[in-house]
Design a protein around this motif. Structure first.
Motif, PDB file in Angstrom:
ATOM      1  N   ALA A  51      52.438  72.469  49.066  1.00 58.28           N
ATOM      2  CA  ALA A  51      51.381  72.245  48.253  1.00 58.28           C
ATOM      3  C   ALA A  51      50.460  73.590  48.001  1.00 58.28           C
ATOM      4  CB  ALA A  51      50.158  71.193  48.903  1.00 58.28           C
ATOM      5  N   HIS A  52      50.500  74.505  48.910  1.00 57.85           N
ATOM      6  CA  HIS A  52      49.961  75.809  48.749  1.00 57.85           C
ATOM      7  C   HIS A  52      50.810  76.843  48.552  1.00 57.85           C
ATOM      8  CE1 HIS A  52      47.142  73.303  51.197  1.00 57.85           C
ATOM      9  NE2 HIS A  52      46.196  73.800  50.349  1.00 57.85           N
ATOM     10  N   CYS A  70      54.789  69.273  53.928  1.00 55.62           N
ATOM     11  CA  CYS A  70      53.980  68.751  52.315  1.00 55.62           C
ATOM     12  C   CYS A  70      53.029  69.704  52.440  1.00 55.62           C
ATOM     13  CB  CYS A  70      53.641  67.491  51.943  1.00 55.62           C
ATOM     14  SG  CYS A  70      55.325  66.271  52.277  1.00 55.62           S
ATOM     15  N   ASP A  71      51.986  69.881  53.352  1.00 56.55           N
ATOM     16  CA  ASP A  71      50.906  70.760  53.068  1.00 56.55           C
ATOM     17  C   ASP A  71      51.502  72.365  52.781  1.00 56.55           C
ATOM     18  OD1 ASP A  71      49.162  68.626  53.830  1.00 56.55           O
ATOM     19  OD2 ASP A  71      48.990  69.277  56.020  1.00 56.55           O
ATOM     20  N   ASP A 121      55.631  67.198  41.197  1.00 52.87           N
ATOM     21  CA  ASP A 121      56.368  68.082  40.045  1.00 52.87           C
ATOM     22  C   ASP A 121      57.501  68.901  40.580  1.00 52.87           C
ATOM     23  OD1 ASP A 121      55.180  67.134  37.684  1.00 52.87           O
ATOM     24  OD2 ASP A 121      53.545  68.617  37.814  1.00 52.87           O
ATOM     25  N   ASP A 151      53.735  62.140  48.047  1.00 54.81           N
ATOM     26  CA  ASP A 151      52.789  63.191  47.866  1.00 54.81           C
ATOM     27  C   ASP A 151      52.468  63.368  46.589  1.00 54.81           C
ATOM     28  OD1 ASP A 151      51.016  65.367  48.310  1.00 54.81           O
ATOM     29  OD2 ASP A 151      51.732  65.722  50.419  1.00 54.81           O
ATOM     30  N   GLN A 152      51.303  63.046  46.027  1.00 57.08           N
ATOM     31  CA  GLN A 152      50.988  63.265  44.574  1.00 57.08           C
ATOM     32  C   GLN A 152      50.700  64.512  44.433  1.00 57.08           C
ATOM     33  OE1 GLN A 152      50.855  60.621  42.343  1.00 57.08           O
ATOM     34  NE2 GLN A 152      51.579  59.418  44.078  1.00 57.08           N
ATOM     35  N   ARG A 153      50.332  65.500  45.515  1.00 56.41           N
ATOM     36  CA  ARG A 153      50.114  66.837  45.022  1.00 56.41           C
ATOM     37  C   ARG A 153      51.503  67.570  44.801  1.00 56.41           C
ATOM     38  NH1 ARG A 153      48.179  68.873  50.641  1.00 56.41           N
ATOM     39  NH2 ARG A 153      50.004  67.594  51.355  1.00 56.41           N
ATOM     40  N   LEU A 154      52.792  66.759  45.107  1.00 55.51           N
ATOM     41  CA  LEU A 154      53.876  67.289  45.001  1.00 55.51           C
ATOM     42  C   LEU A 154      54.988  66.732  43.657  1.00 55.51           C
ATOM     43  CD1 LEU A 154      54.726  67.876  48.665  1.00 55.51           C
ATOM     44  CD2 LEU A 154      53.787  69.603  46.954  1.00 55.51           C
TER      45      LEU A 154
END
Length: 375
Positions: free
Chosen positions: A202-203, A198-199, A234, A229-232
């Motif tokens: 996200a980058h 996930c990290d 979309d 994971d709220q960063r992902l």
């Protein structure tokens, strides 16, 4: 069932069974649910052929061997089945297993109709002994890439494990995306936990993550991590190899397993034969619906019964029959041809769909993209 007959059926009476060897993953680490669907289709077709009088008046007998997704075990099973005098081989699901089985069948001069595995070249050299119903990986995965591009996804990340099948899929994706300015980022799941994945996502520039990994591990933990994971939020998750097709996916993931596009090899409408087979398989496996893998199994026996009717269970004559086969299957008219880049006789082509589980009703599938058969 295991009494060795004379080689190639010599010394049999005209009414003795014609034996077909079936290679199916029925135990772990094989994909057991897929194996059960494949076997259900094979067995139903054998029943139907025998109830209709068999092939050239002789019943078909299925001799099943569990591959457990192990290439060495599959090769040993081919050796054993050849000694038992089977007229032909059927089945397999995992591509690495099919490759081992095809190599042994080719070396032994044993006809093999591959039901499900999709690696473009199952043998190192062109072979007359092997034919296949499932589309080549390059055909199906290009259709999947067309879907991704049409949905606006050109920068793709793949969560991958080491495998000739996954590596081949990654190469197909990269080659088909490149002319459109797309890219593929490989994330090695030997080195990453789902959280670390996930990290990385996200980058990255990726707007879609494809699961080129085993099921349920690590596919299920990856889906859960990305979904929460709220960063992902979309990120599209995709599974071209078809993991969401089976009931275990929905059972393990619930709502998290919906809206994950995958490949399956079905037409918009089944043939009349296919509709009847679907009804029978559904009655046998209720409440589960039969997967496309069950139809692949049924079509395999349908083809072999026709070939054996004309070849008389002679192995060389059976292999010589592939280019002359023309039979109505559950998903369309089946005939085989030589296809560039494919080392065996190929049904070109099985219908291809990209589907997902509907978030509003995860037991229902939505067709997102389709490529009709024969294209």
């Amino acid at each position: 069932m295991n009494t060795p007959p004379s080689p190639h059926g010599a010394g049999r009476t005209d009414r003795s069974p014609v034996r077909i060897g079936a290679l199916v993953p029925l135990t772990s680490p094989g994909w057991v649910e897929a194996g059960r669907h494949l076997l259900a289709g094979l067995e139903l077709a054998v029943r139907d052929v025998n109830e209709a009088g068999g092939t050239a008046g002789r019943p078909i007998e299925l001799v099943v061997r569990d591959t457990a997704a192990d290439p060495e075990r599959a090769a040993a099973a081919v050796n054993e089945l050849a000694r038992l005098g089977v007229a032909a081989l059927a089945g397999t699901y995992h591509s690495v297993v099919a490759r081992a089985a095809a190599a042994r069948a080719d070396a032994l001069g044993l006809p093999f109709l591959c039901s499900s595995a999709v690696l473009d070249s199952l043998t190192d050299q062109p072979t007359q002994w092997v034919a296949r119903l499932a589309p080549a990986q390059s055909h199906g995965w290009r259709a999947y890439t067309d879907f991704l591009l049409g949905a606006g996804h050109s920068h793709i990340a793949v969560a991958a494990q080491p495998s000739v099948y996954w590596a081949s899929g990654t190469r197909i994706l990269r080659d088909h995306l490149a002319p459109h300015g797309g890219s593929v980022t490989e994330l090695d799941m030997r080195a990453l936990t789902p959280a670390a994945l996930c990290d990385e996502l996200a980058h990255s520039r990726a707007t879609a993550l494809l699961l080129l990994v085993g099921h349920p591990e690590p596919a299920v933990p990856i889906v859960r991590s990305v979904r929460h994971d709220q960063r992902l939020a979309d990120i599209l998750i995709g599974a071209p190899a078809g993991q969401p097709e089976f009931a275990a996916w929905a059972t393990l993931l619930g709502d998290d397993g919906a809206a994950i596009p995958f490949l399956r090899y079905l037409p918009e409408r089944l043939t009349p034969l296919g509709a009847r087979v679907e009804t029978t398989l559904r009655e046998r496996s209720a409440p589960q619906a039969p997967s496309f893998v069950a139809f692949e199994g049924y079509d395999t026996i349908t083809v072999l019964a026709e070939v054996l009717r004309t070849s008389g269970a002679d192995r060389a004559r059976t292999a010589a029959s592939w280019p002359r086969v023309e039979v109505e299957g559950t998903r369309g008219q089946i005939r085989f041809s030589r296809t560039p880049g494919v080392s065996l006789w190929q049904w070109a082509w099985t219908p291809v769909q990209v589907v997902d589980r509907d978030p509003a009703a995860p037991d229902r599938f939505r067709i997102l993209h389709a490529r009709p058969g024969g294209l």
